[in-house]
Motif scaffolding. Sequence first.
Motif, PDB file in Angstrom:
ATOM      1  N   HIS A 159       0.832  -1.205   0.000  1.00  0.00           N
ATOM      2  CA  HIS A 159       0.000   0.000   0.000  1.00  0.00           C
ATOM      3  C   HIS A 159       0.868   1.257   0.000  1.00  0.00           C
ATOM      4  O   HIS A 159       1.989   1.246   0.522  1.00  0.00           O
ATOM      5  CB  HIS A 159      -0.926   0.021   1.215  1.00  0.00           C
TER       6      HIS A 159
ATOM      7  N   ASP B 190      -6.326  -8.840  -5.511  1.00  0.00           N
ATOM      8  CA  ASP B 190      -5.883  -7.445  -5.559  1.00  0.00           C
ATOM      9  C   ASP B 190      -5.696  -6.933  -6.987  1.00  0.00           C
ATOM     10  O   ASP B 190      -5.641  -5.717  -7.201  1.00  0.00           O
ATOM     11  CB  ASP B 190      -4.577  -7.277  -4.771  1.00  0.00           C
TER      12      ASP B 190
ATOM     13  N   GLN C 144      -7.502   6.900  -3.957  1.00  0.00           N
ATOM     14  CA  GLN C 144      -6.646   6.977  -2.776  1.00  0.00           C
ATOM     15  C   GLN C 144      -6.536   8.416  -2.274  1.00  0.00           C
ATOM     16  O   GLN C 144      -6.637   8.685  -1.076  1.00  0.00           O
ATOM     17  CB  GLN C 144      -5.256   6.425  -3.108  1.00  0.00           C
TER      18      GLN C 144
ATOM     19  N   GLY D 299      -4.781   3.763   0.590  1.00  0.00           N
ATOM     20  CA  GLY D 299      -4.785   2.599  -0.289  1.00  0.00           C
ATOM     21  C   GLY D 299      -3.997   2.862  -1.545  1.00  0.00           C
ATOM     22  O   GLY D 299      -2.870   3.358  -1.494  1.00  0.00           O
TER      23      GLY D 299
ATOM     24  N   ALA E 182      -9.046   1.780  -2.704  1.00  0.00           N
ATOM     25  CA  ALA E 182      -8.763   2.415  -1.417  1.00  0.00           C
ATOM     26  C   ALA E 182      -9.957   2.251  -0.493  1.00  0.00           C
ATOM     27  O   ALA E 182     -11.037   1.826  -0.905  1.00  0.00           O
ATOM     28  CB  ALA E 182      -8.427   3.892  -1.616  1.00  0.00           C
TER      29      ALA E 182
END
Length: 661
Positions: free
Chosen positions: A453, A507, A617, A627, A632
């Motif tokens: 991150h 992810d 983010q 994030g 995020a």
Amino acid sequence: MDKKYNYFITGNKVYMIIIAILISVIIVYRHFYIGIVFISLYIILVVYNMKNTKVRQTEWKKFIENFSSQLDNATRNTLVKMPFPLIMIDKKGEILWYNQKYSYIIKNEDILGKNINGVIKEINLRQILDGKKNMMKNVKLKENYYDIYSNVVDISDNLEDRIILLYLYDVTQMLKIVKNLELNKYTIMLMEVDNFHDVIKTIEEGQRPLIVAEIERTINCYAQSLNAMMRKYDDNKYVLCVQDNYVEKEMEKKFEILDNIREINMGNKLAVTLSIGVGRGGETPLQNENFAASAKELALGRGGDQTVVKNGEKLSFYGGKTKEVEKRTKVRARVIAHALVELINASSDVFIMGHINPDIDCLGAAVGIYSTIKFLKKDCHIVLEETNSSINLILEKIKNEEDYEKVFISSKECIDNMKYNSLLILVDVHSRGYVQDIKVVDAFEKIVIIDHHRKSTDFVEGALLSYIEPYASSTSELVTEMLQYMVEKPKIKIIEAEALLAGICVDTKNFCFKTGVRTFEAASFLRRLGADTVDVKKFFADDLDTYLKRAEIIKSAEIFNNIAIAVCPNEIEDIVLAAQAADELLNITGIKASFVFVKIKDNVCISGRSLGEVNVQVILESLGGGGHMTMAGATIKKVTLDEALKKLKDAIGKYIMEGEE
């Protein structure tokens, strides 16, 4: 002094105005006799007011004489000839007298009889009378600033007969000098072309000197515009010493150098990006240099192409809106892997912990690290306080393995069983606000961080080893690379390889987002170890009830500037389901980003997703979250859904406005 005359006269003035209006109306309608009566009444009131005004002046004169009689000649002369502005008020705040110096300040405005708080709001009569406060600093009056000193004077034995003297000392020039000194303080700026070597590799060899020269010219011109001292101390690193007033202007312009450097085009396939760390507000240049180094490290940890200003403990961020480009090297992965092995061998035992509401990437990374530590013959446990629907299937399968019978423990068990030489490895998290249990972190002296991150402001400090790579697709990808260097010919169980592959899949949204060459290399390595893609897909399977709930969340979506915003129904308190709904909303044509709200007790959790055009983010970071650019989250505590929605829409509006500037 008694105020009854003030009130009576004020009331009479109101009556006089009303009578004057009535007289005008009566005369218009030709009621002359009635008009004569009202005119007579009006004259009586005028005479009465004049008489009472004289009475008030007489009372005032008596008060001054009485007060003056109690002062000696020296004191009277001091009051009259005092070189400082002076105001005399009673215990209720009514202005009784002021000298000629103060009259100059207010430009001969008549303020006698007015309350002091209507003139100087900072005056607190109760604190002055109680002796708790006798000085107010930097009070603005008209165009100047003053320090105000107070003194309570008893004019008789009766405590009720007290007056307050206010002395004003002009500090305008002193404040200007201090401000100029602050603005002329020297700030340290550390600049780094964060993808210098990658950019050079993308152009022909003959063009390389030209782009290097253009980068240096741009940075030199920028330094000259700031009247800064600049020195180059590496191929792609510069240090600038600049006056603070120029930094203030750069902050207002949001550091346009970030855009200027990105526009360099000499045939390079990658845009040139710059990371800047600014240190200001320190007592010494050395302290500012430390601030700048910390700020630049944070800028690089957040993906680069941005400026971080560190003013003492305060951090400000500028830029960071471009898509991250994979630019890490396997050299660092190998160095980190070898260093981690040394730390593990030097520790009595190891504990692994992730973040709140762990996802498959967090669990996969923990399992991957555990498999290697087990190979190194060290005691190891995974701290898992709570589970959720996203990891239940794979977790159940892992627990059925013989080696995992007593691997998963609670935070309390971790603290109870840790030793002085124990090692804690944090995976998929580096922020104090998102670790599964901060008490566990605070209990350990030896900490390692492995995360992908973008670096946040409340990162865990004091880590012996910190491997934060925002360019990686997932923490599982980082761990997969490290496995290949931590032990020779690594052999892990199929379920462990599948957990790592599932972490990469979740992810990257099945290799759609943040997927680089290294991502496919890691997936290929796991596939060779026996990871089955069909089995991995089964980990993401939903039951019918979950599918219908997700559809219900999507149905509630509203479109705001091509951004979908949805709210989970009251009966749904599942952050994982909200995240899945945010992913699904991106499949709708025209949607650039999505945000899904879920109310959990007194808090509101937000999951943000984007296709890359909108940096979720940056938006959620303004709400206390963080994030990646495309993925995020944030948690807003003790707010209603409506308040959280307003905060998000304000953050989106601000983001759009800054993008248009």
